[in-house]
Design a protein around this motif. Structure first.
Motif, PDB file in Angstrom:
ATOM      1  N   ARG A 114      -9.941  -9.824  23.976  1.00  0.00           N
ATOM      2  CA  ARG A 114      -8.473  -9.780  24.007  1.00  0.00           C
ATOM      3  C   ARG A 114      -7.862  -9.523  22.638  1.00  0.00           C
ATOM      4  NH1 ARG A 114      -6.901 -14.922  27.943  1.00  0.00           N
ATOM      5  NH2 ARG A 114      -7.868 -14.101  29.866  1.00  0.00           N
ATOM      6  N   SER A 115      -8.567  -9.889  21.587  1.00  0.00           N
ATOM      7  CA  SER A 115      -8.017  -9.693  20.239  1.00  0.00           C
ATOM      8  C   SER A 115      -8.234  -8.276  19.717  1.00  0.00           C
ATOM      9  CB  SER A 115      -8.663 -10.683  19.260  1.00  0.00           C
ATOM     10  OG  SER A 115     -10.063 -10.479  19.188  1.00  0.00           O
ATOM     11  N   SER A 116      -8.818  -7.404  20.517  1.00  0.00           N
ATOM     12  CA  SER A 116      -9.146  -6.059  20.048  1.00  0.00           C
ATOM     13  C   SER A 116      -7.896  -5.301  19.610  1.00  0.00           C
ATOM     14  CB  SER A 116      -9.875  -5.268  21.142  1.00  0.00           C
ATOM     15  OG  SER A 116      -9.046  -5.123  22.295  1.00  0.00           O
ATOM     16  N   SER A 117      -6.815  -5.413  20.390  1.00  0.00           N
ATOM     17  CA  SER A 117      -5.618  -4.642  20.055  1.00  0.00           C
ATOM     18  C   SER A 117      -4.995  -5.116  18.745  1.00  0.00           C
ATOM     19  CB  SER A 117      -4.598  -4.732  21.193  1.00  0.00           C
ATOM     20  OG  SER A 117      -4.217  -6.079  21.409  1.00  0.00           O
ATOM     21  N   THR A 118      -4.993  -6.444  18.517  1.00  0.00           N
ATOM     22  CA  THR A 118      -4.390  -6.976  17.290  1.00  0.00           C
ATOM     23  C   THR A 118      -5.176  -6.555  16.056  1.00  0.00           C
ATOM     24  OG1 THR A 118      -3.521  -8.891  18.489  1.00  0.00           O
ATOM     25  CG2 THR A 118      -3.674  -9.063  16.086  1.00  0.00           C
ATOM     26  N   ILE A 119      -6.480  -6.746  16.086  1.00  0.00           N
ATOM     27  CA  ILE A 119      -7.306  -6.399  14.925  1.00  0.00           C
ATOM     28  C   ILE A 119      -7.277  -4.889  14.695  1.00  0.00           C
ATOM     29  CG2 ILE A 119      -9.662  -6.379  14.025  1.00  0.00           C
ATOM     30  CD1 ILE A 119     -10.103  -9.057  15.357  1.00  0.00           C
ATOM     31  N   TYR A 120      -7.320  -4.129  15.774  1.00  0.00           N
ATOM     32  CA  TYR A 120      -7.241  -2.671  15.643  1.00  0.00           C
ATOM     33  C   TYR A 120      -5.911  -2.263  15.007  1.00  0.00           C
ATOM     34  CZ  TYR A 120      -6.481   2.167  17.112  1.00  0.00           C
ATOM     35  OH  TYR A 120      -6.184   3.501  17.135  1.00  0.00           O
ATOM     36  N   ALA A 121      -4.822  -2.885  15.423  1.00  0.00           N
ATOM     37  CA  ALA A 121      -3.509  -2.541  14.877  1.00  0.00           C
ATOM     38  C   ALA A 121      -3.411  -2.895  13.398  1.00  0.00           C
ATOM     39  CB  ALA A 121      -2.416  -3.267  15.657  1.00  0.00           C
ATOM     40  N   ILE A 122      -3.959  -4.033  12.990  1.00  0.00           N
ATOM     41  CA  ILE A 122      -3.941  -4.418  11.576  1.00  0.00           C
ATOM     42  C   ILE A 122      -4.726  -3.400  10.745  1.00  0.00           C
ATOM     43  CG2 ILE A 122      -4.725  -6.148   9.915  1.00  0.00           C
ATOM     44  CD1 ILE A 122      -4.126  -8.269  12.050  1.00  0.00           C
ATOM     45  N   ALA A 123      -5.894  -3.002  11.246  1.00  0.00           N
ATOM     46  CA  ALA A 123      -6.699  -2.022  10.526  1.00  0.00           C
ATOM     47  C   ALA A 123      -5.994  -0.671  10.470  1.00  0.00           C
ATOM     48  CB  ALA A 123      -8.063  -1.880  11.193  1.00  0.00           C
ATOM     49  N   LEU A 124      -5.335  -0.291  11.569  1.00  0.00           N
ATOM     50  CA  LEU A 124      -4.595   0.971  11.596  1.00  0.00           C
ATOM     51  C   LEU A 124      -3.436   0.938  10.607  1.00  0.00           C
ATOM     52  CD1 LEU A 124      -4.058   3.732  12.861  1.00  0.00           C
ATOM     53  CD2 LEU A 124      -2.809   2.573  14.704  1.00  0.00           C
ATOM     54  N   LEU A 125      -2.760  -0.201  10.537  1.00  0.00           N
ATOM     55  CA  LEU A 125      -1.670  -0.358   9.575  1.00  0.00           C
ATOM     56  C   LEU A 125      -2.200  -0.241   8.148  1.00  0.00           C
ATOM     57  CD1 LEU A 125       1.356  -1.107   9.169  1.00  0.00           C
ATOM     58  CD2 LEU A 125       0.619  -3.505   9.073  1.00  0.00           C
ATOM     59  N   ALA A 126      -3.342  -0.858   7.888  1.00  0.00           N
ATOM     60  CA  ALA A 126      -3.942  -0.768   6.553  1.00  0.00           C
ATOM     61  C   ALA A 126      -4.354   0.656   6.228  1.00  0.00           C
ATOM     62  CB  ALA A 126      -5.154  -1.704   6.472  1.00  0.00           C
ATOM     63  N   SER A 127      -4.886   1.352   7.227  1.00  0.00           N
ATOM     64  CA  SER A 127      -5.300   2.742   7.016  1.00  0.00           C
ATOM     65  C   SER A 127      -4.106   3.608   6.630  1.00  0.00           C
ATOM     66  CB  SER A 127      -5.959   3.284   8.289  1.00  0.00           C
ATOM     67  OG  SER A 127      -6.252   4.654   8.172  1.00  0.00           O
ATOM     68  N   GLY A 128      -3.012   3.462   7.364  1.00  0.00           N
ATOM     69  CA  GLY A 128      -1.830   4.267   7.077  1.00  0.00           C
ATOM     70  C   GLY A 128      -1.226   3.961   5.720  1.00  0.00           C
ATOM     71  N   GLN A 129      -1.170   2.682   5.362  1.00  0.00           N
ATOM     72  CA  GLN A 129      -0.538   2.304   4.107  1.00  0.00           C
ATOM     73  C   GLN A 129      -1.410   2.618   2.895  1.00  0.00           C
ATOM     74  OE1 GLN A 129       2.891   1.112   3.913  1.00  0.00           O
ATOM     75  NE2 GLN A 129       2.468   2.217   5.788  1.00  0.00           N
ATOM     76  N   SER A 130      -2.739   2.480   3.034  1.00  0.00           N
ATOM     77  CA  SER A 130      -3.611   2.820   1.910  1.00  0.00           C
ATOM     78  C   SER A 130      -3.580   4.307   1.628  1.00  0.00           C
ATOM     79  CB  SER A 130      -5.046   2.369   2.194  1.00  0.00           C
ATOM     80  OG  SER A 130      -5.572   3.036   3.333  1.00  0.00           O
ATOM     81  N   SER A 131      -3.470   5.110   2.686  1.00  0.00           N
ATOM     82  CA  SER A 131      -3.404   6.560   2.496  1.00  0.00           C
ATOM     83  C   SER A 131      -2.110   6.975   1.814  1.00  0.00           C
ATOM     84  CB  SER A 131      -3.525   7.276   3.848  1.00  0.00           C
ATOM     85  OG  SER A 131      -4.717   6.909   4.503  1.00  0.00           O
ATOM     86  N   THR A 132      -1.084   6.141   1.944  1.00  0.00           N
ATOM     87  CA  THR A 132       0.181   6.437   1.280  1.00  0.00           C
ATOM     88  C   THR A 132       0.001   6.544  -0.230  1.00  0.00           C
ATOM     89  OG1 THR A 132       1.425   5.286   3.004  1.00  0.00           O
ATOM     90  CG2 THR A 132       2.533   5.598   0.902  1.00  0.00           C
ATOM     91  N   ILE A 133      -0.890   5.729  -0.785  1.00  0.00           N
ATOM     92  CA  ILE A 133      -1.119   5.738  -2.225  1.00  0.00           C
ATOM     93  C   ILE A 133      -1.619   7.106  -2.673  1.00  0.00           C
ATOM     94  CG2 ILE A 133      -2.476   4.719  -4.090  1.00  0.00           C
ATOM     95  CD1 ILE A 133      -2.541   2.131  -2.467  1.00  0.00           C
ATOM     96  N   THR A 134      -2.610   7.649  -1.964  1.00  0.00           N
ATOM     97  CA  THR A 134      -3.177   8.942  -2.358  1.00  0.00           C
ATOM     98  C   THR A 134      -2.137  10.049  -2.243  1.00  0.00           C
ATOM     99  OG1 THR A 134      -4.011   9.403  -0.114  1.00  0.00           O
ATOM    100  CG2 THR A 134      -5.456   8.211  -1.608  1.00  0.00           C
ATOM    101  N   GLY A 135      -1.343  10.032  -1.174  1.00  0.00           N
ATOM    102  CA  GLY A 135      -0.321  11.060  -0.996  1.00  0.00           C
ATOM    103  C   GLY A 135       0.754  11.002  -2.062  1.00  0.00           C
ATOM    104  N   THR A 136       1.139   9.783  -2.428  1.00  0.00           N
ATOM    105  CA  THR A 136       2.187   9.631  -3.432  1.00  0.00           C
ATOM    106  C   THR A 136       1.742  10.168  -4.779  1.00  0.00           C
ATOM    107  OG1 THR A 136       3.058   7.674  -2.312  1.00  0.00           O
ATOM    108  CG2 THR A 136       3.663   7.967  -4.615  1.00  0.00           C
ATOM    109  N   TYR A 137       0.562   9.770  -5.218  1.00  0.00           N
ATOM    110  CA  TYR A 137       0.086  10.232  -6.520  1.00  0.00           C
ATOM    111  C   TYR A 137      -0.217  11.729  -6.513  1.00  0.00           C
ATOM    112  CZ  TYR A 137      -0.095   5.497  -8.277  1.00  0.00           C
ATOM    113  OH  TYR A 137       0.263   4.250  -8.694  1.00  0.00           O
TER     114      TYR A 137
END
Length: 541
Positions: free
Chosen positions: A325-348
């Motif tokens: 049941r926790s699959s969606s929550t953990i997946y969403a947290i990881a997806l959020l981290a993926s999107g935000q970490s990639s923001t760093i590379t795009g910005t620089y």
């Protein structure tokens, strides 16, 4: 004094890599040695001083765009497109190392060399295309973050798209507490998702022979295979990453000798190789899990429907076997981290592209916000009209745009890194030149083929009136011709500008620069100074 001025003039002729040094003669040359060069360091300690740029660049290979195209490729074609991942990341390793070498050997990053080499009109065209690539790369990050917020808080996707602008400012605010700590936290969250897919892969047990065949036997069959393959390549080999990597390496102090430069290039290659190998394994795991789950013979009706229209918003069901049941929550947290970490590379990347082509430098938060707002616009329109499925398809379209724009960063890089006037003795070997050009031209030819055939197929099968089709053809076919001619121009244009500073006529001057001596030994430089204008890169110095 006259000798000193002549020396500075010779050294500063092609680059500000050494000319930026504040030369103050000293009678004791030992005072100018750094501890790291007073005695030979152990190789692993020396390697650690170069660690950082490759791992930051590799975050772009684990962004939501890669996740989306991987999951869809697995659901639609099982393991058939794994060979695209293999070739794409091998090619990515080669060109990322070439980008790093270009920065180390010239003291300039790719956009600066392009500005010095090309005429004004070409320079501005390349700048606009590079900026468009940054925006196209930012679209998956916007949508991925919106999907994560939708899963976590059940807010509409279009609202999540709007909130991504706030998340950008929040990310920049958290950098005040230490960028290295923030990046480590985000990387841990991304690898949590990776670990979930690895464990899930062990649970569903994909066919080993099927995975190996898909990885080493090229094949394009089934509806949409070519388009999915191009989307995979676009998500893996991104133009803005080449500009980024060539700038990141300039934050490291590199010895002035030929051997020191060679060692730096070697260490950057090793670091990039390890980082991209991890990215390769994660991408393979995603495709294998998606392909195995969605091709099972005992699929439920619900799972079959989810596989037929798989998006980042619905992919959490792939992890239910592991996380329940926790699959969606953990997946969403990881997806959020993926999107935000990639923001760093795009910005620089956007920052260095603007600084290199135009000699402009915006504040980081302004640059990030402007890029994100531009990327929000198409994402918002599509998410309102098409919902989650439309936003998911926009990610694939953005990846294809990146693939089409790749030649306008790749061809200059291949030419510059193979040129003795740009790289001196550090230019590419004949084997690397042949191999990289074959792969590069192969990707370009695939793009052109798909561009033409897809458009012709659409013209033939659409329901528009014939007059409208003729009008569209008159507009689009010249654009395709311009695209092809532009690629030919960049490929065959002869380079004219010399940027490698040690290729001078005075052999005595060459020796002094190689050894780091100036003015008969009164000044010794143990390292080439890193670029002061790039010193704000959040990496250890």
């Amino acid at each position: 004094m006259m000798a000193m001025q002549q020396q500075e003039q010779v050294i500063g002729g092609g680059s500000n890599r050494i000319a930026a040094v504040n030369v103050t003669p000293s009678n004791n040359t030992n005072d100018l040695h750094t501890p790291s060069h007073s005695k030979k360091e152990k190789p692993w300690r020396e390697f650690l001083t170069y660690l950082g740029p490759g791992f930051l660049v590799s975050l772009a290979y684990l962004d939501p765009g890669n996740m989306e195209t991987d999951l869809q490729a697995g659901a639609n074609h099982k393991y058939e497109l794994l060979w695209v991942i293999l070739i794409g990341l091998v090619f990515a390793l080669i060109i990322q190392s070439l980008a790093a070498n270009l920065g180390v050997c010239t003291g300039k990053h790719l956009s600066e060399v392009c500005k010095a080499e090309y005429p004004l009109f070409v320079k501005y065209c390349l700048w606009l295309l590079a900026e468009a690539a940054v925006i196209a790369a930012d679209i998956p990050e916007v949508i991925g973050t919106a999907f994560a917020l939708n899963i976590l808080f059940h807010i509409p996707v279009w609202v999540g798209v709007l909130l991504t602008g706030c998340s950008t400012l929040l990310l920049l605010g958290l950098q005040r507490f230490g960028v290295r700590k923030l990046e480590l936290l985000i990387s841990i969250l991304v690898f949590v998702m990776a670990a979930c897919f690895f464990v899930e892969m062990g649970y569903v047990k994909p066919s080993t022979s099927g995975v190996l065949k898909g990885m080493f036997i090229p094949k394009l069959s089934g509806h949409g295979a070519t388009g999915d393959a191009i989307a995979l390549l676009g998500a893996l080999v991104m133009p803005h990453n080449l500009f980024l990597h060539s700038a990141l390496v300039l934050s490291r102090k590199v010895p002035t000798s030929v051997r020191g430069i060679n060692d730096a290039c070697k260490y950057f290659l090793i670091e990039s190789g390890f980082a991209l190998f991890v990215a390769f394994l994660i991408n393979v795991a995603m495709i294998s899990v998606s392909g195995t789950v969605c091709s099972a013979t005992n699929l439920s009706a619900e799972t079959s429907d989810q596989c037929s229209d798989l998006t980042l918003n619905s992919a959490s069901f792939l992890l239910k076997n592991v996380l329940g049941r926790s699959s969606s929550t953990i997946y969403a947290i990881a997806l959020l981290a993926s999107g935000q970490s990639s923001t760093i590379t795009g910005t620089y990347a956007g920052q260095y592209i603007m600084q290199g082509f135009l000699d402009l430098k915006m504040k980081t938060w302004k640059r990030n916000l402007v890029t994100r707002i531009i990327a929000i616009t198409p994402s918002l329109v599509v998410s309102i009209i098409g919902g989650s499925s439309g936003a998911g398809r926009l990610i694939v379209i953005a990846s294809m745009i990146l693939s089409f724009e790749l030649p306008f960063a790749l061809i200059p890089l291949l030419k510059f890194s193979s040129s003795s006037t740009k790289m001196g003795p550090h230019k590419n070997s004949l084997f690397i030149i042949i191999f990289s050009w074959i792969l590069g031209m192969g990707i370009i030819c695939i793009n052109v083929y798909y561009l033409i055939t897809a458009f012709v197929d659409w013209i033939i099968h659409n329901s528009l009136p014939k007059v409208a089709n003729v009008f569209i053809g008159i507009l689009v076919f010249p654009l395709i011709a311009i695209y092809i001619l532009s690629v030919i121009y960049l490929t065959f244009r002869k380079d004219t500008v010399e940027t490698y500073i040690e290729t001078k006529n005075d052999p005595m001057m060459q020796t002094h620069v190689e050894k780091g001596f100036m003015n008969n030994g009164q000044l010794e430089l143990s390292q080439v100074p890193y670029r002061e204008d790039l010193a704000d890169i959040p990496l250890p110095q």
